[in-house]
Design a protein around this motif. Structure first.
Motif, PDB file in Angstrom:
ATOM      1  N   GLY A  85     -27.135   2.221 -36.087  1.00  0.00           N
ATOM      2  CA  GLY A  85     -26.674   3.510 -35.564  1.00  0.00           C
ATOM      3  C   GLY A  85     -26.270   4.455 -36.671  1.00  0.00           C
ATOM      4  N   GLY A  86     -26.936   4.328 -37.838  1.00  0.00           N
ATOM      5  CA  GLY A  86     -26.492   5.092 -39.004  1.00  0.00           C
ATOM      6  C   GLY A  86     -26.527   6.596 -38.799  1.00  0.00           C
ATOM      7  N   VAL A  87     -25.468   7.289 -39.197  1.00  0.00           N
ATOM      8  CA  VAL A  87     -25.434   8.743 -39.064  1.00  0.00           C
ATOM      9  C   VAL A  87     -25.005   9.415 -40.374  1.00  0.00           C
ATOM     10  CG1 VAL A  87     -25.126   8.945 -36.577  1.00  0.00           C
ATOM     11  CG2 VAL A  87     -23.146   8.486 -37.994  1.00  0.00           C
ATOM     12  N   ASP A  88     -25.096   8.677 -41.489  1.00  0.00           N
ATOM     13  CA  ASP A  88     -24.705   9.259 -42.774  1.00  0.00           C
ATOM     14  C   ASP A  88     -25.965   9.625 -43.562  1.00  0.00           C
ATOM     15  OD1 ASP A  88     -22.171   8.725 -45.110  1.00  0.00           O
ATOM     16  OD2 ASP A  88     -24.222   9.152 -45.724  1.00  0.00           O
ATOM     17  N   ARG A  89     -26.146  10.938 -43.827  1.00  0.00           N
ATOM     18  CA  ARG A  89     -27.348  11.439 -44.485  1.00  0.00           C
ATOM     19  C   ARG A  89     -27.686  10.716 -45.785  1.00  0.00           C
ATOM     20  NH1 ARG A  89     -28.480  16.946 -42.465  1.00  0.00           N
ATOM     21  NH2 ARG A  89     -26.702  17.213 -41.115  1.00  0.00           N
ATOM     22  N   ASP A  90     -26.688  10.581 -46.663  1.00  0.00           N
ATOM     23  CA  ASP A  90     -26.937  10.018 -47.992  1.00  0.00           C
ATOM     24  C   ASP A  90     -27.363   8.562 -47.917  1.00  0.00           C
ATOM     25  OD1 ASP A  90     -26.284  12.434 -49.016  1.00  0.00           O
ATOM     26  OD2 ASP A  90     -24.180  11.907 -49.388  1.00  0.00           O
ATOM     27  N   LYS A  91     -26.710   7.824 -47.051  1.00  0.00           N
ATOM     28  CA  LYS A  91     -27.050   6.407 -46.902  1.00  0.00           C
ATOM     29  C   LYS A  91     -28.452   6.258 -46.326  1.00  0.00           C
ATOM     30  CE  LYS A  91     -22.332   4.786 -46.264  1.00  0.00           C
ATOM     31  NZ  LYS A  91     -21.364   4.322 -45.275  1.00  0.00           N
ATOM     32  N   ILE A  92     -28.784   7.129 -45.380  1.00  0.00           N
ATOM     33  CA  ILE A  92     -30.116   7.072 -44.780  1.00  0.00           C
ATOM     34  C   ILE A  92     -31.172   7.352 -45.857  1.00  0.00           C
ATOM     35  CG2 ILE A  92     -31.690   8.212 -43.147  1.00  0.00           C
ATOM     36  CD1 ILE A  92     -29.247   8.578 -41.289  1.00  0.00           C
TER      37      ILE A  92
ATOM     38  N   ILE B  35     -38.153   5.970 -34.239  1.00  0.00           N
ATOM     39  CA  ILE B  35     -36.732   6.115 -33.910  1.00  0.00           C
ATOM     40  C   ILE B  35     -36.540   6.457 -32.433  1.00  0.00           C
ATOM     41  CG2 ILE B  35     -34.605   7.406 -34.420  1.00  0.00           C
ATOM     42  CD1 ILE B  35     -35.612   5.763 -36.818  1.00  0.00           C
ATOM     43  N   LEU B  36     -35.699   5.659 -31.767  1.00  0.00           N
ATOM     44  CA  LEU B  36     -35.313   5.962 -30.397  1.00  0.00           C
ATOM     45  C   LEU B  36     -33.820   6.211 -30.428  1.00  0.00           C
ATOM     46  CD1 LEU B  36     -37.594   3.224 -29.722  1.00  0.00           C
ATOM     47  CD2 LEU B  36     -37.513   4.822 -27.846  1.00  0.00           C
ATOM     48  N   GLY B  37     -33.461   7.448 -30.657  1.00  0.00           N
ATOM     49  CA  GLY B  37     -32.072   7.747 -30.950  1.00  0.00           C
ATOM     50  C   GLY B  37     -31.174   7.830 -29.731  1.00  0.00           C
ATOM     51  N   GLY B  38     -30.106   7.036 -29.759  1.00  0.00           N
ATOM     52  CA  GLY B  38     -29.035   7.173 -28.797  1.00  0.00           C
ATOM     53  C   GLY B  38     -27.876   7.654 -29.636  1.00  0.00           C
ATOM     54  N   PHE B  39     -27.247   6.702 -30.269  1.00  0.00           N
ATOM     55  CA  PHE B  39     -26.178   7.023 -31.211  1.00  0.00           C
ATOM     56  C   PHE B  39     -26.775   7.671 -32.464  1.00  0.00           C
ATOM     57  CE2 PHE B  39     -22.741   6.168 -34.205  1.00  0.00           C
ATOM     58  CZ  PHE B  39     -21.639   6.493 -33.436  1.00  0.00           C
ATOM     59  N   SER B  40     -27.901   7.103 -32.920  1.00  0.00           N
ATOM     60  CA  SER B  40     -28.581   7.681 -34.085  1.00  0.00           C
ATOM     61  C   SER B  40     -29.056   9.074 -33.713  1.00  0.00           C
ATOM     62  CB  SER B  40     -29.839   6.893 -34.448  1.00  0.00           C
ATOM     63  OG  SER B  40     -29.609   5.548 -34.449  1.00  0.00           O
ATOM     64  N   ARG B  41     -29.110   9.940 -34.710  1.00  0.00           N
ATOM     65  CA  ARG B  41     -29.616  11.272 -34.426  1.00  0.00           C
ATOM     66  C   ARG B  41     -30.892  11.484 -35.218  1.00  0.00           C
ATOM     67  NH1 ARG B  41     -24.075  14.511 -35.014  1.00  0.00           N
ATOM     68  NH2 ARG B  41     -22.750  12.922 -34.077  1.00  0.00           N
ATOM     69  N   CYS B  42     -31.957  11.804 -34.494  1.00  0.00           N
ATOM     70  CA  CYS B  42     -33.281  11.918 -35.098  1.00  0.00           C
ATOM     71  C   CYS B  42     -33.294  12.902 -36.262  1.00  0.00           C
ATOM     72  CB  CYS B  42     -34.284  12.350 -34.043  1.00  0.00           C
ATOM     73  SG  CYS B  42     -34.505  11.130 -32.735  1.00  0.00           S
ATOM     74  N   ASN B  43     -32.575  14.035 -36.114  1.00  0.00           N
ATOM     75  CA  ASN B  43     -32.648  15.065 -37.154  1.00  0.00           C
ATOM     76  C   ASN B  43     -32.108  14.576 -38.491  1.00  0.00           C
ATOM     77  OD1 ASN B  43     -30.116  15.053 -35.808  1.00  0.00           O
ATOM     78  ND2 ASN B  43     -29.593  17.003 -36.769  1.00  0.00           N
ATOM     79  N   LEU B  44     -31.090  13.712 -38.471  1.00  0.00           N
ATOM     80  CA  LEU B  44     -30.535  13.202 -39.718  1.00  0.00           C
ATOM     81  C   LEU B  44     -31.558  12.341 -40.445  1.00  0.00           C
ATOM     82  CD1 LEU B  44     -26.909  12.179 -38.666  1.00  0.00           C
ATOM     83  CD2 LEU B  44     -27.665  14.241 -39.856  1.00  0.00           C
TER      84      LEU B  44
ATOM     85  N   GLY C 138     -21.521   6.510 -22.296  1.00  0.00           N
ATOM     86  CA  GLY C 138     -22.102   5.947 -23.498  1.00  0.00           C
ATOM     87  C   GLY C 138     -22.799   6.966 -24.358  1.00  0.00           C
ATOM     88  N   ILE C 139     -23.871   6.545 -24.984  1.00  0.00           N
ATOM     89  CA  ILE C 139     -24.522   7.348 -26.018  1.00  0.00           C
ATOM     90  C   ILE C 139     -26.011   7.457 -25.762  1.00  0.00           C
ATOM     91  CG2 ILE C 139     -22.828   6.794 -27.809  1.00  0.00           C
ATOM     92  CD1 ILE C 139     -24.874   4.589 -28.718  1.00  0.00           C
ATOM     93  N   PHE C 140     -26.396   7.426 -24.491  1.00  0.00           N
ATOM     94  CA  PHE C 140     -27.826   7.429 -24.172  1.00  0.00           C
ATOM     95  C   PHE C 140     -28.528   8.696 -24.634  1.00  0.00           C
ATOM     96  CE2 PHE C 140     -26.301   4.302 -21.182  1.00  0.00           C
ATOM     97  CZ  PHE C 140     -27.290   3.351 -21.251  1.00  0.00           C
ATOM     98  N   PRO C 141     -29.800   8.545 -25.044  1.00  0.00           N
ATOM     99  CA  PRO C 141     -30.609   9.744 -25.202  1.00  0.00           C
ATOM    100  C   PRO C 141     -30.831  10.259 -23.771  1.00  0.00           C
ATOM    101  CG  PRO C 141     -31.899   7.746 -25.687  1.00  0.00           C
ATOM    102  CD  PRO C 141     -30.525   7.304 -25.316  1.00  0.00           C
ATOM    103  N   ASP C 142     -30.251  11.414 -23.438  1.00  0.00           N
ATOM    104  CA  ASP C 142     -30.163  11.758 -22.015  1.00  0.00           C
ATOM    105  C   ASP C 142     -31.430  12.394 -21.443  1.00  0.00           C
ATOM    106  OD1 ASP C 142     -27.805  14.382 -22.872  1.00  0.00           O
ATOM    107  OD2 ASP C 142     -29.961  14.227 -23.211  1.00  0.00           O
TER     108      ASP C 142
END
Lengths: 402, 288
Positions: A304-311, A331-340, B136-140
């Motif tokens: 669920g990484g969300v830190d730019r530098d680490k990614i 990438i199937l982002g839930g917590f993860s954010r695709c843009n990062l 939660g954190i679903f991609p909605d």
């Protein structure tokens, strides 16, 4: 986190559990000196220190080590020297090391303890009941994996006691164990031994504590002839002294770097490199690729990484791996954010250039931003709608690239 | 219509002021989730993101009538936050936090046994009843309302399954992410029970994880279940061993059933339809 046997035995000793006298040696000469120090007359046991089981029935890849395994009884000091000489700087292959084996960079030299009976003893966390389970089974001098076979074929030969969250062993449990072991042993000796093991387990947030085998001598004393402890990585922050025991050399460099950032990196064969954000999507991508005739060189799981530098730093691991001939970012982002993650790709591509095919597929949180970022970057990459299309695009691109 | 959550469920958020929590809470509200309060023990404000902010779960519950909580509290402090929610007798607690120590979860699980709370997670994407609400954190943007209940031990694989079954026009009654950790509050069994009793769920998809004995427990339960709904189990092959140094004990307590092949065998014996890839899952679903 795993540690070596000699480190585990040192911890055992701190908790008052009987372990044979022993010393670590990095050269044959040191091994001989160690032997002289731990016991006057011998015999001694010379044990390869790698973090994998079944060492005694393992084989060394270099023939000079002979056909013997990684645990060797030595009757004279010269035998200690020779055995250490054969094992050190040699690769030991066991059924838990993979085909390449592990390099033996040190041996542990111990006094030999004569025992009359041997048992396997384990404390482990059972996932479903969220409890500690105590396991006891008699062992022969043969293959230790026999115990797993026994568990499947004749489970009644293994004693399992669910301890819940008990900090101390109860007297009826002690009686059950003694009757199962079918031998004369003082209840108090066994009680002290087990309570110390439990104390160690709780004190250091272990998830597994295994002694294969414990030996009982003719005076009824219990000895830990082997020692294995696995610590909960999520709880290491509570035990800096345990964290220090971590041995870098047991883990591949890229894995180590990824782990430092909290991600998972794994080498497989050669072929494509995949960057994913979860175990499930990793497995699914690898399996689907295999069915389409694409091999996987390695995968990076950004969790669920969300830190730019680490990614960015981790994406570099894949882009610089010479065994990778194409990259699929799935990438199937839930917590993860695709843009990062898209940002990370661009940073690394700017830095290193992009000279192998790259296909990206984004779904979920901030999907559109991610796709936009990559399209605007002008990088020579393709964007896919789903896993199947992504793999097809990559397969074509790799074929053209060759 | 669904299990565990719908648009009426009143939800509070523990650890709401963290950056990740704020981001996902705003999305969830926009989706339709009835989030009524935030809880932050060291709060200096009385409201946050337009929601009333409280110092304790108890207070938030009394003032707003919340019956469920989403926990975003960091791993080091998660145990006390979760225990607080359980002791307040909330019906449902969904823990998003990952990296909680095993021993903390053992203690939580044992306290859970004597409570009426349903704990989902940790390390889960949460629960979603599509087009109504999610915790939660679903991609909605991927879920569609429908009649298949999904229970999963693998977060990202769940999203992939949802996307693929939507392509053939199949939607979900509720999706329950059990969490990817060793020890989880609720296992397959309790959710199979709920879906089996839910009149709007026509079929169940079980998505297995790597290692452990939860799938074995599910198989044992499903085998003896009467009047069971068709259940499909997706178990992916694992090309890399979970760990090359895991010791013998985990194998022993799992009766030697830890590999994907073992799990497929025992689930099939229990009466489930077992598949090892998403295409086959779609084919089997279409056939039902």
């Amino acid at each position: 986190m795993n540690i070596h046997e000699y480190q585990a035995k040192k911890i055992f000793k701190q908790f008052g559990i009987n372990v044979p006298n022993g010393l670590v040696a990095y050269t044959p000469t040191e091994a001989k000196l160690a032997a002289e120090t731990v016991s006057e007359f011998g015999p001694w046991v010379v044990k390869a220190q790698i973090q994998a089981g079944s060492r005694d029935i393992g084989k060394f890849s270099d023939k000079r080590a002979g056909r013997k395994g990684g645990i060797r009884l030595s009757k004279t000091l010269d035998e200690v020297y020779d055995n250490a000489d054969e094992m050190l700087e040699n690769l030991l292959v066991t059924n838990q090391t993979g085909a390449r084996g592990r390099l033996v960079s040190r041996v542990y030299v111990e006094e030999y303890i004569k025992t009359i009976r041997k048992f396997y003893l384990g404390l482990v966390v059972d996932w479903v009941s969220a409890s500690i389970v105590l396991l006891v089974a008699p062992v022969s001098d043969k293959d230790d994996d026999d115990i797993v076979q026994l568990a499947i074929e004749s489970p009644e030969t293994i004693l399992k006691i669910n301890l819940g969250l008990q900090k101390e062993i109860k007297s009826e449990q002690l009686k059950e164990i003694v009757s199962f072991m079918n031998m004369q042993i003082e209840l108090s000796e066994l009680k002290t031994f087990l309570n110390r093991m439990l104390k160690l387990f709780y004190t250091y947030d272990a998830t597994l504590l295994e002694i294969n085998p414990i030996g009982i001598n003719k005076f009824g004393n219990i000895w830990a002839l082997d020692a294995k402890i696995v610590f909960d990585e999520n709880a290491l922050y509570r035990h800096p002294e345990i964290q220090k025991l971590f041995d870098d050399s047991e883990i591949e460099e890229r894995e180590l770097i990824a782990a430092k950032y909290g991600f998972q990196y794994k080498e497989l064969e050669s072929g494509m490199g995949i960057i994913v954000n979860g175990d499930g999507v990793a497995l699914n991508t690898i399996n689907q690729a295999k069915n389409m005739g694409i091999n996987t060189a390695c995968f990076l799981n950004l969790k669920g990484g969300v830190d730019r530098d680490k990614i960015s730093a981790s994406i570099k691991l894949i882009m610089t791996n010479p065994r990778v001939d194409g990259i699929f970012i799935n990438i199937l982002g839930g917590f993860s954010r695709c843009n990062l993650i898209a940002d990370g790709i661009i940073t690394v591509a700017d830095d290193l250039g992009l000279n192998i095919p790259l296909v990206a597929r984004f779904e979920g949180t901030n999907k559109d931003e991610a796709t936009d970022i990559l399209k605007k970057s002008g990088l020579p990459l393709s964007i896919a709608e789903d896993t199947t299309q992504g793999l097809l695009l990559l397969k074509e691109a790799i074929a053209e690239d060759l | 219509m669904s299990v565990l959550i719908d648009k009426h469920t009143k939800v509070l958020v523990q650890g709401i002021t963290g950056a990740q929590a704020s981001f996902h809470v705003q999305r969830a509200i926009k989706y339709g989730t009835n989030i009524v309060a935030g809880v932050a023990p060291n709060k200096t404000e009385t409201s946050y993101l337009g929601l009333p902010l409280f110092g304790t779960v108890k207070e938030a519950q009394e003032k707003t009538g919340a019956t469920a909580s989403i926990v975003f509290v960091p791993a080091k402090y998660a145990k006390s936050a979760i225990l607080e929610a359980i002791r307040a007798d909330l019906d449902l607690v969904v823990v998003i936090t990952s990296g909680i120590p095993v021993r903390d979860m053992m203690e939580i699980k044992h306290e859970l046994l004597n409570s009426s709370t349903t704990l989902i997670g940790p390390n889960t994407p949460g629960i979603i009843t599509p087009e109504e609400a999610y915790m939660g954190i679903f991609p909605d943007n991927i879920h569609k309302s429908g009649h298949v209940g999904i229970i999963s031990r693998s977060s990202t694989l769940t999203y992939e399954v949802v996307l693929e079954i939507n392509k053939i026009g199949i939607g979900e009654s509720t999706v329950v992410g059990l969490g990817d950790d060793f020890i989880i509050g609720t296992s397959f069994v309790d959710i199979i029970k709920k879906f089996n009793d839910d009149k709007d769920t026509k079929a169940i998809i079980l998505i297995g994880g790597i290692g452990g004995n939860y799938e074995t427990e599910a198989a044992d339960f499903y085998a003896q279940l009467k009047a069971k709904k068709p259940t499909l189990a997706l178990i992916l092959d694992d090309p890399t061993p979970l760990s090359d140094n895991k010791g013998l004990a985990p194998e022993i307590i799992c009766r030697g059933i830890t590999s994907a092949a073992d799990k497929k065998r025992i689930l099939k014996q229990s009466g489930m339809i077992v598949v090892d890839n998403i295409q086959s899952l779609k084919d089997e679903l279409a056939r039902l």
